[in-house]
Scaffold this motif. Structure first.
Motif, PDB file in Angstrom:
ATOM      1  N   SER A  84      25.478  14.781 -39.331  1.00 32.28           N
ATOM      2  CA  SER A  84      25.172  16.155 -38.935  1.00 32.28           C
ATOM      3  C   SER A  84      25.628  16.387 -37.501  1.00 32.28           C
ATOM      4  N   ALA A  85      25.671  17.659 -37.135  1.00 30.41           N
ATOM      5  CA  ALA A  85      25.974  18.060 -35.763  1.00 30.41           C
ATOM      6  C   ALA A  85      25.058  19.236 -35.425  1.00 30.41           C
ATOM      7  N   HIS A  86      24.558  19.237 -34.200  1.00 33.41           N
ATOM      8  CA  HIS A  86      23.576  20.235 -33.780  1.00 33.41           C
ATOM      9  C   HIS A  86      23.943  20.755 -32.395  1.00 33.41           C
ATOM     10  N   LEU A  87      23.600  22.016 -32.148  1.00 32.28           N
ATOM     11  CA  LEU A  87      23.968  22.672 -30.891  1.00 32.28           C
ATOM     12  C   LEU A  87      22.722  23.070 -30.113  1.00 32.28           C
ATOM     13  N   VAL A  99      25.796  14.788 -32.270  1.00 30.01           N
ATOM     14  CA  VAL A  99      26.366  14.342 -33.545  1.00 30.01           C
ATOM     15  C   VAL A  99      25.568  13.121 -33.999  1.00 30.01           C
ATOM     16  N   THR A 100      25.123  13.145 -35.246  1.00 32.56           N
ATOM     17  CA  THR A 100      24.376  12.009 -35.780  1.00 32.56           C
ATOM     18  C   THR A 100      25.229  11.238 -36.780  1.00 32.56           C
ATOM     19  N   LEU A 101      24.974   9.937 -36.828  1.00 31.61           N
ATOM     20  CA  LEU A 101      25.710   9.030 -37.724  1.00 31.61           C
ATOM     21  C   LEU A 101      24.731   8.030 -38.334  1.00 31.61           C
ATOM     22  N   PRO A 102      25.162   7.353 -39.394  1.00 32.51           N
ATOM     23  CA  PRO A 102      24.320   6.265 -39.908  1.00 32.51           C
ATOM     24  C   PRO A 102      24.119   5.213 -38.815  1.00 32.51           C
ATOM     25  N   GLU A 103      22.950   4.587 -38.807  1.00 31.82           N
ATOM     26  CA  GLU A 103      22.603   3.658 -37.735  1.00 31.82           C
ATOM     27  C   GLU A 103      23.618   2.539 -37.557  1.00 31.82           C
ATOM     28  N   ASP A 104      24.096   1.962 -38.655  1.00 32.61           N
ATOM     29  CA  ASP A 104      25.036   0.839 -38.537  1.00 32.61           C
ATOM     30  C   ASP A 104      26.338   1.258 -37.868  1.00 32.61           C
ATOM     31  N   GLU A 105      26.775   2.486 -38.079  1.00 30.62           N
ATOM     32  CA  GLU A 105      27.992   2.983 -37.428  1.00 30.62           C
ATOM     33  C   GLU A 105      27.725   3.296 -35.949  1.00 30.62           C
ATOM     34  N   ASN A 148      12.217  19.091 -36.941  1.00 29.32           N
ATOM     35  CA  ASN A 148      11.339  19.866 -36.059  1.00 29.32           C
ATOM     36  C   ASN A 148      11.367  19.312 -34.642  1.00 29.32           C
ATOM     37  N   LEU A 149      11.408  18.010 -34.512  1.00 30.54           N
ATOM     38  CA  LEU A 149      11.501  17.388 -33.196  1.00 30.54           C
ATOM     39  C   LEU A 149      12.834  17.735 -32.539  1.00 30.54           C
ATOM     40  N   LEU A 150      13.883  17.736 -33.347  1.00 27.10           N
ATOM     41  CA  LEU A 150      15.211  18.108 -32.856  1.00 27.10           C
ATOM     42  C   LEU A 150      15.202  19.549 -32.330  1.00 27.10           C
ATOM     43  N   ALA A 151      14.582  20.442 -33.097  1.00 35.53           N
ATOM     44  CA  ALA A 151      14.490  21.847 -32.681  1.00 35.53           C
ATOM     45  C   ALA A 151      13.651  21.989 -31.413  1.00 35.53           C
ATOM     46  N   SER A 152      12.592  21.193 -31.291  1.00 40.00           N
ATOM     47  CA  SER A 152      11.750  21.287 -30.091  1.00 40.00           C
ATOM     48  C   SER A 152      12.496  20.786 -28.858  1.00 40.00           C
ATOM     49  N   ASP A 153      13.530  19.977 -29.066  1.00 42.81           N
ATOM     50  CA  ASP A 153      14.382  19.541 -27.954  1.00 42.81           C
ATOM     51  C   ASP A 153      15.464  20.568 -27.633  1.00 42.81           C
ATOM     52  N   GLY A 154      15.500  21.654 -28.387  1.00 42.30           N
ATOM     53  CA  GLY A 154      16.435  22.737 -28.088  1.00 42.30           C
ATOM     54  C   GLY A 154      17.646  22.797 -29.002  1.00 42.30           C
ATOM     55  N   PHE A 155      17.782  21.866 -29.932  1.00 43.89           N
ATOM     56  CA  PHE A 155      18.911  21.883 -30.863  1.00 43.89           C
ATOM     57  C   PHE A 155      18.521  22.727 -32.075  1.00 43.89           C
ATOM     58  N   PHE A 156      18.690  24.033 -31.933  1.00 43.39           N
ATOM     59  CA  PHE A 156      18.238  24.944 -32.977  1.00 43.39           C
ATOM     60  C   PHE A 156      19.365  25.471 -33.867  1.00 43.39           C
TER      61      PHE A 156
END
Length: 166
Positions: A84-87, A99-105, A148-156
Motif C-alpha cells: 500500500s501507499a499512503h499520503l 509505502v508499505t511492504l511485506p516484512e521480509d522484503e 486507524n492508527l495510520l490515519a491518526s498519524d495523518g496518513f488519511f
C-alpha cells in the motif's frame, strides 16, 4: 420678532447658482466609496487567494501521486511487492508518502536501494518552494496493520494500487 433660517435645500440652491461642478460627477468618490471599494477588493483578493491555494494543493496532490507511482514502479522492477501507499499532507506544499511492504522484503538488504531512489526524488524537488516530498517505508502484516492508527498519524489518503500490479 421671528427669525427664519434657510433650509439646507435653500442654501444649496443659492450656491448652485454661483458654483458648478467642473469635473465629471462619476469621477468624484467619497470616503465611503473608497472604503467600500477597498472592502470589495479585499473580498475578491481573499477569494482569489483561496482559489490559488486550492489549485496549488490539488497540483501537489497530483505530483505526489506521480512520485508514488514512480516509487511503486521502481519497487516492482526490483522484485519487491508494495502492499500500500499512503499520503500525509503537512501543509499545502509539504507531503509525506508512506509505502508499505511485506516484512521480509522491508528488512532485506536488497531493499536499501529503495532509500537511494527515494532520496533522488526528494532531491529532484528540493528547489521547488511550492512542493516538498519525503518518502517513508514500513513493513505491513495484514493481521496486525491498524489503518486507524495510520490515519491518526495523518496518513488519511490511500493510493489506489491495482491489485494486478502489486
Amino acid at each position: 420678532m421671528s427669525v427664519t433660517t434657510p433650509t439646507n435645500q435653500d442654501t444649496f440652491n443659492k450656491s448652485s447658482n454661483i458654483w458648478e461642478v467642473s469635473v465629471d460627477k462619476n469621477t468624484i468618490f467619497t470616503n465611503d466609496d473608497v472604503i467600500d471599494a477597498f472592502l470589495k477588493g479585499k473580498e475578491v483578493g481573499v477569494k482569489e487567494k483561496k482559489q490559488i491555494f486550492v489549485d496549488k494543493l490539488n497540483e501537489n496532490i497530483e505530483k505526489s501521486a506521480n512520485f508514488t507511482e514512480s516509487m511503486l514502479t521502481f519497487l516492482r522492477k526490483n522484485n519487491f511487492n508494495p502492499v500500500s501507499a499512503h499520503l500525509k499532507i503537512n501543509a499545502f506544499n509539504d507531503f509525506v508518502i508512506l509505502v508499505t511492504l511485506p516484512e521480509d522484503e522491508f528488512i532485506s538488504e536488497e531493499f536499501l536501494v529503495s532509500y537511494n531512489f527515494a532520496a533522488t526524488i526528494e532531491e529532484q524537488v528540493m528547489d521547488d518552494k511550492y512542493y516538498n516530498v519525503m518518502f517513508m517505508f514500513s513493513d505491513r502484516e495484514e493481521e496486525t496493520f491498524n489503518k486507524n492508527l495510520l490515519a491518526s498519524d495523518g496518513f488519511f489518503m490511500d493510493y489506489k494500487i491495482n491489485k494486478g500490479e502489486a
